[in-house]
Motif scaffolding. Sequence first.
Motif, PDB file in Angstrom:
ATOM      1  N   VAL A   1       0.265  -1.203  -0.180  1.00 31.73           N
ATOM      2  CA  VAL A   1       0.418   0.059  -0.237  1.00 31.73           C
ATOM      3  C   VAL A   1       0.824   1.176  -0.108  1.00 31.73           C
ATOM      4  CG1 VAL A   1      -1.359   1.085   1.199  1.00 31.73           C
ATOM      5  CG2 VAL A   1      -1.945  -0.876   0.789  1.00 31.73           C
ATOM      6  N   LYS A   2       1.948   1.310   0.762  1.00 33.69           N
ATOM      7  CA  LYS A   2       2.773   2.091   1.243  1.00 33.69           C
ATOM      8  C   LYS A   2       3.743   2.934  -0.741  1.00 33.69           C
ATOM      9  CE  LYS A   2       6.414   4.263   3.516  1.00 33.69           C
ATOM     10  NZ  LYS A   2       7.813   4.132   4.592  1.00 33.69           N
ATOM     11  N   GLN A   3       3.636   1.410  -0.454  1.00 34.91           N
ATOM     12  CA  GLN A   3       4.994   1.773  -2.026  1.00 34.91           C
ATOM     13  C   GLN A   3       3.363   2.499  -3.492  1.00 34.91           C
ATOM     14  OE1 GLN A   3       7.924   0.904  -2.335  1.00 34.91           O
ATOM     15  NE2 GLN A   3       7.526   2.463  -4.696  1.00 34.91           N
ATOM     16  N   TYR A   4       2.287   1.348  -4.067  1.00 36.42           N
ATOM     17  CA  TYR A   4       1.841   1.834  -4.307  1.00 36.42           C
ATOM     18  C   TYR A   4       0.957   3.030  -4.573  1.00 36.42           C
ATOM     19  CZ  TYR A   4      -2.174   1.903  -7.888  1.00 36.42           C
ATOM     20  OH  TYR A   4      -3.153   2.090  -8.990  1.00 36.42           O
ATOM     21  N   GLN A   5       0.760   4.022  -3.317  1.00 34.69           N
ATOM     22  CA  GLN A   5       0.556   5.011  -3.175  1.00 34.69           C
ATOM     23  C   GLN A   5       1.651   6.102  -3.883  1.00 34.69           C
ATOM     24  OE1 GLN A   5       2.020   7.706  -0.470  1.00 34.69           O
ATOM     25  NE2 GLN A   5      -0.076   9.121   0.419  1.00 34.69           N
ATOM     26  N   LYS A   6       2.951   5.748  -3.258  1.00 34.42           N
ATOM     27  CA  LYS A   6       3.546   7.069  -3.980  1.00 34.42           C
ATOM     28  C   LYS A   6       3.440   7.271  -4.905  1.00 34.42           C
ATOM     29  CE  LYS A   6       7.882   5.873   0.030  1.00 34.42           C
ATOM     30  NZ  LYS A   6       9.007   5.126   0.541  1.00 34.42           N
ATOM     31  N   GLU A   7       3.521   5.849  -6.227  1.00 32.83           N
ATOM     32  CA  GLU A   7       3.226   6.285  -7.396  1.00 32.83           C
ATOM     33  C   GLU A   7       2.146   6.601  -7.576  1.00 32.83           C
ATOM     34  OE1 GLU A   7       2.579   1.979 -10.726  1.00 32.83           O
ATOM     35  OE2 GLU A   7       3.399   1.599  -8.954  1.00 32.83           O
ATOM     36  N   ILE A   8       1.242   6.144  -7.299  1.00 29.50           N
ATOM     37  CA  ILE A   8       0.484   6.982  -6.930  1.00 29.50           C
ATOM     38  C   ILE A   8       0.415   8.367  -7.262  1.00 29.50           C
ATOM     39  CG2 ILE A   8      -2.690   8.260  -6.895  1.00 29.50           C
ATOM     40  CD1 ILE A   8      -3.042   4.819  -5.926  1.00 29.50           C
ATOM     41  N   ARG A   9       0.902   8.762  -6.229  1.00 28.16           N
ATOM     42  CA  ARG A   9       0.658  10.232  -5.772  1.00 28.16           C
ATOM     43  C   ARG A   9       2.096  11.183  -7.033  1.00 28.16           C
ATOM     44  NH1 ARG A   9       0.852  12.296  -0.365  1.00 28.16           N
ATOM     45  NH2 ARG A   9       2.572  14.498  -0.829  1.00 28.16           N
ATOM     46  N   LYS A  10       3.215  10.221  -7.255  1.00 30.36           N
ATOM     47  CA  LYS A  10       3.823  10.642  -8.921  1.00 30.36           C
ATOM     48  C   LYS A  10       3.067  10.097  -9.922  1.00 30.36           C
ATOM     49  CE  LYS A  10       8.268   7.868  -7.292  1.00 30.36           C
ATOM     50  NZ  LYS A  10       9.531   7.446  -7.303  1.00 30.36           N
ATOM     51  N   ASN A  11       2.176   9.625 -10.168  1.00 30.19           N
ATOM     52  CA  ASN A  11       1.383   9.997 -11.903  1.00 30.19           C
ATOM     53  C   ASN A  11       0.885  11.050 -11.797  1.00 30.19           C
ATOM     54  OD1 ASN A  11       2.344   7.744 -12.615  1.00 30.19           O
ATOM     55  ND2 ASN A  11       0.729   6.086 -11.654  1.00 30.19           N
ATOM     56  N   HIS A  12      -0.051  11.693 -10.264  1.00 30.18           N
ATOM     57  CA  HIS A  12      -1.102  12.645 -10.150  1.00 30.18           C
ATOM     58  C   HIS A  12      -0.551  13.954 -10.333  1.00 30.18           C
ATOM     59  CE1 HIS A  12      -3.882  15.312  -7.990  1.00 30.18           C
ATOM     60  NE2 HIS A  12      -3.140  15.717  -7.530  1.00 30.18           N
ATOM     61  N   ILE A  13       1.423  13.982  -9.674  1.00 26.26           N
ATOM     62  CA  ILE A  13       1.970  14.950  -9.984  1.00 26.26           C
ATOM     63  C   ILE A  13       2.408  15.370 -11.649  1.00 26.26           C
ATOM     64  CG2 ILE A  13       4.569  16.301 -10.321  1.00 26.26           C
ATOM     65  CD1 ILE A  13       4.026  14.959  -7.084  1.00 26.26           C
ATOM     66  N   VAL A  14       2.331  14.912 -12.099  1.00 23.90           N
ATOM     67  CA  VAL A  14       2.791  14.213 -13.314  1.00 23.90           C
ATOM     68  C   VAL A  14       1.263  14.861 -14.214  1.00 23.90           C
ATOM     69  CG1 VAL A  14       2.690  12.818 -15.735  1.00 23.90           C
ATOM     70  CG2 VAL A  14       4.036  13.067 -14.138  1.00 23.90           C
ATOM     71  N   ARG A  15       0.156  14.549 -14.042  1.00 25.74           N
ATOM     72  CA  ARG A  15      -0.844  14.678 -14.425  1.00 25.74           C
ATOM     73  C   ARG A  15      -1.531  16.614 -14.440  1.00 25.74           C
ATOM     74  NH1 ARG A  15      -3.355   9.697 -12.907  1.00 25.74           N
ATOM     75  NH2 ARG A  15      -3.310  10.651 -10.518  1.00 25.74           N
ATOM     76  N   LEU A  16      -1.304  16.373 -13.286  1.00 31.73           N
ATOM     77  CA  LEU A  16      -1.540  18.079 -12.882  1.00 31.73           C
ATOM     78  C   LEU A  16      -0.369  19.069 -13.581  1.00 31.73           C
ATOM     79  CD1 LEU A  16      -1.496  18.448  -8.927  1.00 31.73           C
ATOM     80  CD2 LEU A  16      -2.916  19.228 -10.625  1.00 31.73           C
ATOM     81  N   ASN A  17       1.040  18.277 -13.951  1.00 37.40           N
ATOM     82  CA  ASN A  17       2.250  19.427 -15.327  1.00 37.40           C
ATOM     83  C   ASN A  17       1.816  19.960 -15.893  1.00 37.40           C
ATOM     84  OD1 ASN A  17       3.391  19.796 -12.201  1.00 37.40           O
ATOM     85  ND2 ASN A  17       4.944  18.181 -12.903  1.00 37.40           N
ATOM     86  N   GLU A  18       0.443  18.240 -16.956  1.00 40.19           N
ATOM     87  CA  GLU A  18       0.145  18.282 -17.744  1.00 40.19           C
ATOM     88  C   GLU A  18      -1.166  18.757 -18.079  1.00 40.19           C
ATOM     89  OE1 GLU A  18       0.886  13.667 -19.388  1.00 40.19           O
ATOM     90  OE2 GLU A  18       3.201  14.297 -19.227  1.00 40.19           O
ATOM     91  N   LYS A  19      -1.203  18.980 -16.818  1.00 45.99           N
ATOM     92  CA  LYS A  19      -2.908  20.246 -17.162  1.00 45.99           C
ATOM     93  C   LYS A  19      -3.454  19.145 -17.909  1.00 45.99           C
ATOM     94  CE  LYS A  19      -1.083  24.736 -17.626  1.00 45.99           C
ATOM     95  NZ  LYS A  19      -1.232  25.801 -18.333  1.00 45.99           N
ATOM     96  N   ARG A  20      -3.760  17.429 -17.270  1.00 45.61           N
ATOM     97  CA  ARG A  20      -4.706  16.556 -17.573  1.00 45.61           C
ATOM     98  C   ARG A  20      -5.321  16.634 -15.636  1.00 45.61           C
ATOM     99  NH1 ARG A  20      -2.573  11.780 -18.234  1.00 45.61           N
ATOM    100  NH2 ARG A  20      -0.591  12.638 -17.601  1.00 45.61           N
ATOM    101  N   CYS A  21      -5.028  17.335 -14.860  1.00 44.38           N
ATOM    102  CA  CYS A  21      -5.928  17.270 -14.130  1.00 44.38           C
ATOM    103  C   CYS A  21      -6.437  18.446 -13.398  1.00 44.38           C
ATOM    104  CB  CYS A  21      -5.131  16.490 -13.018  1.00 44.38           C
ATOM    105  SG  CYS A  21      -6.303  16.369 -11.484  1.00 44.38           S
TER     106      CYS A  21
END
Length: 534
Positions: free
Chosen positions: A481-501
Amino acid sequence: MVYFFGFLGGLALFLYGMQLMGDGLQRAAGEKLQKILEALTGVLIVGVALGAAVTAVLQSSSATTVMTVGLVNAGLMTLKQAFGIVMGANIGTTITAQLIAFKLTDYVTLILAIGFAMQMLAKRRRGKYLGQVLLGFGILMLGMSMMGQAVLPLREYQGFVDFIGKFSHNPILGIGVGIVMTVLIQSSSATIGILIAMAGQGLIPLEGAIPVLLGDNIGTCITAIMAAWRANITAKRVALAHVLFNLIGSLIFVSFMGLFVKLVLEISPAHDIARQIANAHTAFNIINTLIFLPFATPFIKLVERLMPGSDGVISRKPIYLDVNMLKTPSIAMTLAGKEVVRMGSMARHNVELSIAAMEDMDSKKIAYVLEHEPVIDALEEEVTKYLTQMSETQMSRELSARHTGLLHACNDIERIGDHGETLAKKVRMIYEDNVKFSDEAKAELRKLGQMVLDASGKALEALEKDDKKLAEEAWALCRQVKQYQKEIRKNHIVRLNEKRCDPVAGFVMLELLINMKRVSDHSKNISQLVLGIF
């Protein structure tokens, strides 16, 4: 029209005075009435006495029944206990009518002056509250006097006199009028006050007043019905029991109206209609309670048959803890373990519902979580108290380790419940603010939610069975859970930077991730406890 406005003004003063009295008495008596109701209703007759006493303090049977419905809805009181309080509340509310019936109108100005002086000059809070009670009573009596003067001209209207006269010969009509008046005014005491004011002007005889009085008792049930409208089935049964209690009682008394009138005249001063009405009100509720007391159990069964269904109430009280077992630590520890696991199941279920609500935005699931989270807090307090008492006994090293583990687990489970509540509030905010997540974010949250539930479920199972292998599996799931949560956060930051979120949705998602991870962290703590790691 002037008289009508005078009547409305008198009624307003009456209701305001009654509210002031109730507030003052409640504050003077302390704010522990709900705890008293919860603690002392084990015996039915005690519940009746308590219901009467609390209602006398609150000056409102409606307030007592609403409080009772709330306690039943929270699982703190059974239907039978609640019925005892409801019967007592009916008796307690007659105190107001008794106070009204004493002719104190000549002393209204003095009562107002004393009450005002006490409220302004008293240095202690209790003195100020008692001054508020006197001030409220003075305003109430002033309102009564105004109503009496306003209805005086009605003696000259033959149509009104003839209509009132029908109550003596057609008591069902009088009951109907009493119900309607109380439903509209939302106070049986106010309706009794109007009745006494009219009777004092010679507009209605005792034989006509009693049916209206009986209708008042039925009409006051509307508050309990409204309070139970969205509550669980047991709370709805309380409202139904209240209605049936007053309805059946009224029908019994109508059947024996002649005898009841004779009884009231026997116990009341002659030529004092106000005292007669007040005594009729008190006598009805006391006798009705005495009639129902021996048949309380079959009556409750009748109510349950009339309103079938599962109550779905989760008790706030422990169901496994037994103080008599504290002298035998091994048994007491087993009981404490069962209660902690029960508490853990509730906390996990709340988390499960909160996560499920993200998918369908189901307001019922959110409401369930918010309603039942206090149950977890209450159980944590009771279990901790029980385990603290247990620590005073001699325990083996193994039992002592288990004892320490349960104390820590209890705290972790309570925190899981808190995070379940926070998740529910976040989901509600998403729904209310119409926050939109991307499909990718939804899929990630769905997967993480299932991982969190798997980890917490495995950890609780390990605690229940004291199984180290299950605990290791739970710990491994928590690391995932801890590892996957970190992965989601990284994906989320990418989406924010690409303005997809949407940035707002992104902020909310981060909060959801934090709370889900913390549920997993506390689940990890529980699995470590089973492994002997504190």
